[in-house]
Design a protein around this motif. Structure first.
Motif, PDB file in Angstrom:
ATOM      1  N   TYR A  36      28.501  -9.780 -48.098  1.00  0.00           N
ATOM      2  CA  TYR A  36      28.647  -9.546 -46.660  1.00  0.00           C
ATOM      3  C   TYR A  36      29.290  -8.193 -46.343  1.00  0.00           C
ATOM      4  CZ  TYR A  36      27.604 -14.525 -46.510  1.00  0.00           C
ATOM      5  OH  TYR A  36      27.004 -15.754 -46.672  1.00  0.00           O
ATOM      6  N   LEU A  37      29.419  -7.355 -47.368  1.00  0.00           N
ATOM      7  CA  LEU A  37      30.009  -6.027 -47.166  1.00  0.00           C
ATOM      8  C   LEU A  37      29.008  -4.917 -47.463  1.00  0.00           C
ATOM      9  CD1 LEU A  37      33.452  -6.767 -48.804  1.00  0.00           C
ATOM     10  CD2 LEU A  37      33.056  -6.330 -46.382  1.00  0.00           C
ATOM     11  N   TYR A  38      28.407  -5.001 -48.654  1.00  0.00           N
ATOM     12  CA  TYR A  38      27.463  -3.960 -49.073  1.00  0.00           C
ATOM     13  C   TYR A  38      26.116  -4.536 -49.505  1.00  0.00           C
ATOM     14  CZ  TYR A  38      31.828  -1.351 -49.213  1.00  0.00           C
ATOM     15  OH  TYR A  38      33.030  -0.789 -48.878  1.00  0.00           O
ATOM     16  N   GLY A  39      26.095  -5.810 -49.839  1.00  0.00           N
ATOM     17  CA  GLY A  39      24.859  -6.434 -50.275  1.00  0.00           C
ATOM     18  C   GLY A  39      24.442  -6.068 -51.685  1.00  0.00           C
ATOM     19  N   ARG A  40      25.319  -5.430 -52.431  1.00  0.00           N
ATOM     20  CA  ARG A  40      25.019  -4.988 -53.799  1.00  0.00           C
ATOM     21  C   ARG A  40      26.324  -4.667 -54.510  1.00  0.00           C
ATOM     22  NH1 ARG A  40      26.222   0.299 -54.128  1.00  0.00           N
ATOM     23  NH2 ARG A  40      26.192   1.550 -52.211  1.00  0.00           N
ATOM     24  N   ALA A  41      26.240  -4.534 -55.827  1.00  0.00           N
ATOM     25  CA  ALA A  41      27.388  -4.043 -56.590  1.00  0.00           C
ATOM     26  C   ALA A  41      27.611  -2.566 -56.281  1.00  0.00           C
ATOM     27  CB  ALA A  41      27.151  -4.243 -58.083  1.00  0.00           C
ATOM     28  N   THR A 172      32.568 -11.743 -30.524  1.00  0.00           N
ATOM     29  CA  THR A 172      31.449 -11.332 -31.369  1.00  0.00           C
ATOM     30  C   THR A 172      30.999  -9.965 -30.888  1.00  0.00           C
ATOM     31  OG1 THR A 172      30.733 -13.625 -31.721  1.00  0.00           O
ATOM     32  CG2 THR A 172      29.114 -11.890 -32.129  1.00  0.00           C
ATOM     33  N   PHE A 173      30.759  -9.055 -31.812  1.00  0.00           N
ATOM     34  CA  PHE A 173      30.331  -7.714 -31.429  1.00  0.00           C
ATOM     35  C   PHE A 173      29.205  -7.266 -32.357  1.00  0.00           C
ATOM     36  CE2 PHE A 173      33.781  -7.403 -34.424  1.00  0.00           C
ATOM     37  CZ  PHE A 173      33.548  -6.286 -35.210  1.00  0.00           C
ATOM     38  N   PHE A 174      28.512  -6.214 -31.956  1.00  0.00           N
ATOM     39  CA  PHE A 174      27.283  -5.820 -32.650  1.00  0.00           C
ATOM     40  C   PHE A 174      27.321  -4.329 -33.008  1.00  0.00           C
ATOM     41  CE2 PHE A 174      26.388  -9.608 -30.258  1.00  0.00           C
ATOM     42  CZ  PHE A 174      25.580 -10.365 -31.110  1.00  0.00           C
ATOM     43  N   PRO A 175      27.934  -3.990 -34.144  1.00  0.00           N
ATOM     44  CA  PRO A 175      27.953  -2.583 -34.573  1.00  0.00           C
ATOM     45  C   PRO A 175      26.540  -2.114 -34.936  1.00  0.00           C
ATOM     46  CG  PRO A 175      29.537  -3.918 -35.810  1.00  0.00           C
ATOM     47  CD  PRO A 175      28.639  -4.852 -35.093  1.00  0.00           C
ATOM     48  N   SER A 176      26.371  -0.816 -34.984  1.00  0.00           N
ATOM     49  CA  SER A 176      25.113  -0.223 -35.413  1.00  0.00           C
ATOM     50  C   SER A 176      25.213   0.152 -36.889  1.00  0.00           C
ATOM     51  CB  SER A 176      24.806   1.022 -34.568  1.00  0.00           C
ATOM     52  OG  SER A 176      23.639   1.663 -35.027  1.00  0.00           O
ATOM     53  N   TRP A 177      24.250  -0.293 -37.693  1.00  0.00           N
ATOM     54  CA  TRP A 177      24.259  -0.027 -39.136  1.00  0.00           C
ATOM     55  C   TRP A 177      23.006   0.737 -39.537  1.00  0.00           C
ATOM     56  CZ3 TRP A 177      28.859  -1.202 -40.954  1.00  0.00           C
ATOM     57  CH2 TRP A 177      29.576  -2.277 -40.419  1.00  0.00           C
ATOM     58  N   ASP A 178      23.157   1.709 -40.422  1.00  0.00           N
ATOM     59  CA  ASP A 178      22.001   2.443 -40.931  1.00  0.00           C
ATOM     60  C   ASP A 178      21.127   1.562 -41.820  1.00  0.00           C
ATOM     61  OD1 ASP A 178      22.817   4.757 -39.647  1.00  0.00           O
ATOM     62  OD2 ASP A 178      23.974   5.475 -41.377  1.00  0.00           O
ATOM     63  N   ASP A 179      21.763   0.672 -42.581  1.00  0.00           N
ATOM     64  CA  ASP A 179      21.038  -0.201 -43.514  1.00  0.00           C
ATOM     65  C   ASP A 179      21.561  -1.623 -43.336  1.00  0.00           C
ATOM     66  OD1 ASP A 179      19.411  -1.113 -45.521  1.00  0.00           O
ATOM     67  OD2 ASP A 179      20.665  -0.355 -47.161  1.00  0.00           O
ATOM     68  N   GLY A 183      21.389 -11.133 -41.753  1.00  0.00           N
ATOM     69  CA  GLY A 183      22.376 -11.787 -40.899  1.00  0.00           C
ATOM     70  C   GLY A 183      23.030 -10.863 -39.903  1.00  0.00           C
ATOM     71  N   THR A 184      22.773  -9.559 -40.030  1.00  0.00           N
ATOM     72  CA  THR A 184      23.385  -8.583 -39.119  1.00  0.00           C
ATOM     73  C   THR A 184      23.021  -8.856 -37.670  1.00  0.00           C
ATOM     74  OG1 THR A 184      23.438  -6.880 -40.824  1.00  0.00           O
ATOM     75  CG2 THR A 184      23.539  -6.119 -38.549  1.00  0.00           C
ATOM     76  N   GLU A 185      21.840  -9.413 -37.453  1.00  0.00           N
ATOM     77  CA  GLU A 185      21.398  -9.668 -36.070  1.00  0.00           C
ATOM     78  C   GLU A 185      22.303 -10.657 -35.341  1.00  0.00           C
ATOM     79  OE1 GLU A 185      19.562 -12.696 -38.747  1.00  0.00           O
ATOM     80  OE2 GLU A 185      19.780 -10.493 -38.829  1.00  0.00           O
ATOM     81  N   GLN A 186      23.106 -11.431 -36.098  1.00  0.00           N
ATOM     82  CA  GLN A 186      24.049 -12.362 -35.469  1.00  0.00           C
ATOM     83  C   GLN A 186      25.396 -11.703 -35.177  1.00  0.00           C
ATOM     84  OE1 GLN A 186      24.192 -16.421 -36.967  1.00  0.00           O
ATOM     85  NE2 GLN A 186      22.341 -16.052 -38.167  1.00  0.00           N
ATOM     86  N   GLY A 187      25.551 -10.467 -35.566  1.00  0.00           N
ATOM     87  CA  GLY A 187      26.745  -9.718 -35.222  1.00  0.00           C
ATOM     88  C   GLY A 187      27.923  -9.942 -36.151  1.00  0.00           C
ATOM     89  N   GLU A 188      29.049  -9.371 -35.723  1.00  0.00           N
ATOM     90  CA  GLU A 188      30.323  -9.498 -36.414  1.00  0.00           C
ATOM     91  C   GLU A 188      31.291 -10.275 -35.528  1.00  0.00           C
ATOM     92  OE1 GLU A 188      31.516  -7.260 -39.306  1.00  0.00           O
ATOM     93  OE2 GLU A 188      29.375  -7.084 -39.736  1.00  0.00           O
ATOM     94  N   VAL A 189      32.233 -10.954 -36.149  1.00  0.00           N
ATOM     95  CA  VAL A 189      33.244 -11.688 -35.385  1.00  0.00           C
ATOM     96  C   VAL A 189      34.623 -11.111 -35.661  1.00  0.00           C
ATOM     97  CG1 VAL A 189      31.988 -13.856 -35.164  1.00  0.00           C
ATOM     98  CG2 VAL A 189      33.357 -13.436 -37.212  1.00  0.00           C
ATOM     99  N   GLU A 190      35.486 -11.231 -34.677  1.00  0.00           N
ATOM    100  CA  GLU A 190      36.886 -10.839 -34.823  1.00  0.00           C
ATOM    101  C   GLU A 190      37.764 -12.038 -34.517  1.00  0.00           C
ATOM    102  OE1 GLU A 190      38.286  -7.003 -33.328  1.00  0.00           O
ATOM    103  OE2 GLU A 190      39.837  -8.096 -32.212  1.00  0.00           O
ATOM    104  N   TYR A 191      38.745 -12.249 -35.381  1.00  0.00           N
ATOM    105  CA  TYR A 191      39.784 -13.258 -35.185  1.00  0.00           C
ATOM    106  C   TYR A 191      41.117 -12.527 -35.094  1.00  0.00           C
ATOM    107  CZ  TYR A 191      36.614 -17.127 -36.408  1.00  0.00           C
ATOM    108  OH  TYR A 191      35.600 -18.052 -36.418  1.00  0.00           O
ATOM    109  N   ALA A 192      42.114 -13.168 -34.515  1.00  0.00           N
ATOM    110  CA  ALA A 192      43.413 -12.509 -34.386  1.00  0.00           C
ATOM    111  C   ALA A 192      44.522 -13.531 -34.181  1.00  0.00           C
ATOM    112  CB  ALA A 192      43.403 -11.519 -33.219  1.00  0.00           C
TER     113      ALA A 192
END
Length: 204
Positions: A36-41, A172-179, A183-192
Motif C-alpha cells: 500500500y506504499l509502493y506496490g513493489r520491493a 477521505t482525500f484523493f491525492p494525485s499519483w503519477d503511478d 485501490g487508489t480510486e478509493q482514496g486515502e484516509v486520515e485518522y487523528a
C-alpha cells in the motif's frame, strides 16, 4: 530533548541510527510489506535515500523521529539489566516524525504515526503495542497537540491498528499519483487523536 529509547511489555524501541540501515533494506525487500506504499520491493539505493530523509526529519522536533523495534520476550519492564537490541529479533520500523507530507499540516505540534513490520510479525498486536507507547511519548513527553495517521482506504489492516489505539476517522482525500496503485480510486484516509482525547482515555 534527545529521542529516547522506549519500552513496552514486548518491545524495545531504539531510535533509528545508521547502524540499522541493513534492517531497513531487509524490511523493504518484501513487496507485500510495501503493498500500500509502493506496490513493489525497493532497491538498496532507494532505502538509503529514505533513511537519510528519516534522519533529517528526526532533527526537526526534539523527541520525535523513527524507532527500530526489537522483541524482548516480555522482559522489557522490570528486567535487570534492561534488554539490549542485540538480545531481540527485529520487529519493525515505528514512526512518529513531525507531520511533513503534502496532505499534512505544517505544524510542529502535530506528528505522523506509522508502522512497518515484516510479515512474520503481522497479526500479533505489535504495531498497536508500539503505537500506544508512541502516543504516550508524543503527548506526555514531547507535548504534541495532535497525532495523525494516513493510509490507503483499502488498507484495512493499518486502519484497524489506528482504531485500536484510539484514533478516529477524520476524512477521505484523493491525492494525485503519477503511478497509482490498485485501490487508489478509493482514496486515502486520515485518522487523528488530540492530546485531550488521548488523556481522557487514560485510567485515573
Amino acid at each position: 530533548m534527545p529521542q529516547p529509547i522506549l519500552r513496552t511489555d514486548r518491545l524495545l524501541l531504539v531510535p533509528l541510527a545508521d547502524r540499522h540501515l541493513d534492517l531497513e533494506v531487509e524490511l523493504d525487500s518484501d513487496p507485500e510489506v510495501l503493498r500500500y506504499l509502493y506496490g513493489r520491493a525497493r532497491t538498496r539505493d532507494e532505502v538509503i535515500g529514505s533513511h537519510a530523509n528519516r534522519m533529517a526529519l528526526a532533527d526537526k522536533v526534539d523527541g520525535l523521529g523513527y524507532w527500530m523495534a526489537f522483541g524482548t520476550d516480555g522482559g522489557a519492564r522490570g528486567s535487570t539489566p534492561p534488554p539490549a537490541e542485540d538480545d531481540g529479533e527485529f520487529v519493525g520500523l515505528m514512526m512518529l516524525p513531525p507531520a511533513h507530507g503534502p496532505d499534512q499540516p505544517d505544524d510542529p505540534t502535530v506528528s505522523d504515526l506509522g508502522y512497518r513490520l515484516p510479515r512474520r510479525h503481522w497479526g500479533k498486536g505489535l504495531a498497536s503495542e508500539a503505537s500506544r507507547e508512541l502516543l504516550r511519548h508524543a503527548f506526555d513527553t514531547v507535548g504534541q497537540r495532535r497525532v495523525i495517521a494516513q493510509t490507503m482506504t483499502v488498507n484495512t489492516g493499518s486502519r484497524r491498528v489506528m482504531e485500536a489505539v484510539g484514533l478516529r476517522y477524520i476524512r477521505t482525500f484523493f491525492p494525485s499519483w503519477d503511478d497509482p496503485l490498485p485501490g487508489t480510486e478509493q482514496g486515502e484516509v486520515e485518522y487523528a487523536i488530540t492530546r485531550e482525547e488521548w488523556r481522557a482515555t487514560r485510567p485515573g
